[in-house]
Design an enzyme around this catalytic site. Structure first.
Site, PDB file in Angstrom:
ATOM      1  N   SER A 191      57.158  28.731  32.959  1.00  0.00           N
ATOM      2  CA  SER A 191      58.222  29.456  32.450  1.00  0.00           C
ATOM      3  C   SER A 191      58.980  30.130  33.530  1.00  0.00           C
ATOM      4  O   SER A 191      59.440  31.450  33.295  1.00  0.00           O
ATOM      5  CB  SER A 191      57.642  30.522  31.360  1.00  0.00           C
ATOM      6  OG  SER A 191      56.906  31.302  31.993  1.00  0.00           O
ATOM      7  N   CYS A 192      59.282  29.630  34.809  1.00  0.00           N
ATOM      8  CA  CYS A 192      60.033  30.216  35.729  1.00  0.00           C
ATOM      9  C   CYS A 192      61.418  30.918  35.316  1.00  0.00           C
ATOM     10  O   CYS A 192      62.119  29.995  34.772  1.00  0.00           O
ATOM     11  CB  CYS A 192      60.057  29.356  36.882  1.00  0.00           C
ATOM     12  SG  CYS A 192      58.295  29.149  37.643  1.00  0.00           S
TER      13      CYS A 192
END
Lengths: 211, 243
Positions: free
Chosen positions: A118-119
């Site tokens: 989920s960068c």
């Protein structure tokens, strides 16, 4: 070599099964234990929560975009060395250590995803919305970006090239949307207000209030 | 050679879970939907300061949850479960203490935390939060080795997990981009190699590039779109020459 190649294990990835089913209790149990053991400080937890709830969010990113729209030399610096240019506005640090700003043009539309986790660029956009972390977005954005964008209400002409940026490293991507027509007399502050979070992820466009 | 987190391109997922009104996405979600989401984030960030694990190790522990758990857990449940596994591996807590804590809070949800052992020397203090977050943890490193590729070079990705250090170890080459041909479009100098850093094998810095792939290369002529491009950040050892 055999030691180096040791199979990356099983047992230590299963300790979490001790936790209760109820997610609230899971967190409570671990929080309680860590405070008791002097490993975390309750005041720090409140400070962290306040930071991401009230201080760091997409308003930061909107300031960056608005400045780029009114100041050509800033825009040039922003595209050349994004981290440094964003630092000029004091947005730095965790999950935004290495920034890349990608510019939308009449020919190319950019959108950002992280298929592996989920960068997301925290200093400029805050914490990601839940859809960004969803299986649906992570699985589909790279294979059928046009269908995904349609679900967001964004229909792009087939001739426009879509570039999807999969954030697999510590580089963090921020989309510089095109400045909409009809904003000629707008001040930087007024422009910042029309920059939506989705427009900086690439799943939307800036929105004039009367739209 | 896969783990459940590596889902890019997967079939079967439904519509993106967003709120739509008059054909447009309504973006009005609160930062934290529940109080325990906020707590899960804060406890994880605060623990990292005593645990000192790399960001890559943190990710590896999340993706190493058993697939059945990974798939059914919500986002922050994954965080908390992986955190527990990390804390136990780092010997900051043990299983028995955890069981006791679980018993306490299960019996009494309003359980008050009154007892405090001596504070760990690296505990993150509230007054240091802003500076610590503002500093972050840059992954860029010095590297005396010259980059093997330059912008415009044609490359091919590995056809297997490039992690040669651990079987089933961490890597950032997504399975959908393996054995594919692309072009170097950006060079980001050298960065910590996740494949090593996740397993306490040092920084192992390598040149990092953004590689551009056509949609047709990744998904084929029928599923791809001739005008779409996918850009992926890849380390030098993930790539070979495409001659």
């Amino acid at each position: 070599m055999s030691d180096l190649k040791k199979n990356e294990g099983h047992s230590h990835h299963h300790n979490h099964s001790v936790l209760p089913e109820e997610p609230e209790l899971r967190v409570k149990a671990i929080e309680t234990l860590l405070i008791q053991k002097g490993l975390i400080d309750p005041d720090t937890l409140n400070e962290l929560i306040d930071t991401y709830e009230n201080k760091i969010g997409p308003k930061n990113g909107a300031r960056v975009i608005a400045k780029a729209w009114v100041d050509d030399s800033y825009k040039e610096r922003l595209l050349k060395n994004s981290t440094k240019a964003i630092e000029e506005l004091s947005y730095t640090g965790r999950q935004g250590e290495h920034m890349v700003v990608v510019e939308n043009t009449p020919e190319t539309h950019n959108m950002v995803v992280c298929t592996l986790c989920s960068c997301y660029p925290w200093p400029v956009l805050g914490l990601p919305p839940s859809w960004y972390k969803s299986d649906e977005y992570r699985a589909r954005a790279v294979r059928e970006p046009r269908k995904v964008l349609k679900e967001f209400g964004l229909s792009l002409n087939d001739n426009i090239k879509i570039k999807v940026w999969d954030s697999t490293s510590e580089m963090r991507y921020l989309v510089l949307p095109m400045r909409p027509d009809g904003t000629e007399g707008f001040s930087e502050d007024e422009l910042a207000k029309i920059v939506t979070r989705n427009s900086m992820i690439g799943t939307g466009l800036p929105e004039l209030k009367d739209d | 050679m896969t783990r459940p987190h590596d889902m890019g391109g997967r079939f079967g997922d439904g519509p993106i879970p967003i709120k739509v009104k008059n054909g447009k996405c309504v973006d009005d979600e609160p930062v934290f939907k529940f109080d325990w989401h906020a707590k899960a984030l804060a406890v994880t960030l605060a623990s990292a300061s005593v645990g000192k694990w790399s960001i890559d190790k943190g990710r590896f522990f999340r993706e190493s949850l058993p697939p059945s758990d990974y798939n059914r857990f919500s986002y922050y449940e994954k965080w908390v479960s992986a955190l527990v596994n990390l804390l136990i591996e780092k010997k900051l807590i043990n299983n028995e203490e955890l069981k006791n804590a679980v018993d306490e809070v299960t019996k009494n949800n309003n359980f008050l935390i009154d007892k405090k052992n001596q504070e760990h020397k690296d505990v993150l203090k509230s007054k240091d939060v802003s500076v610590t977050l503002g500093r972050g943890g840059p992954s860029k490193r010095e590297n005396l080795k010259e980059p093997k590729y330059k912008i415009g070079d044609k490359v091919k990705t590995m056809n297997f997990s490039p992690n040669v250090y651990k079987i089933g170890g961490h890597t950032r080459l997504p399975i959908y981009a393996r054995a594919k041909r692309g072009k170097i479009v950006l060079h980001h100098d050298s960065h910590v190699l996740p494949d090593k850093s996740a397993h306490d094998l040092g920084d192992g810095q390598e040149h990092l590039y953004t590689v551009e792939f056509t949609s047709n290369e990744l998904w084929g002529i029928t599923n791809g779109n001739k005008n779409d491009i996918i850009c992926i950040d890849l380390w030098e050892s993930y790539l070979t020459d495409d001659t």
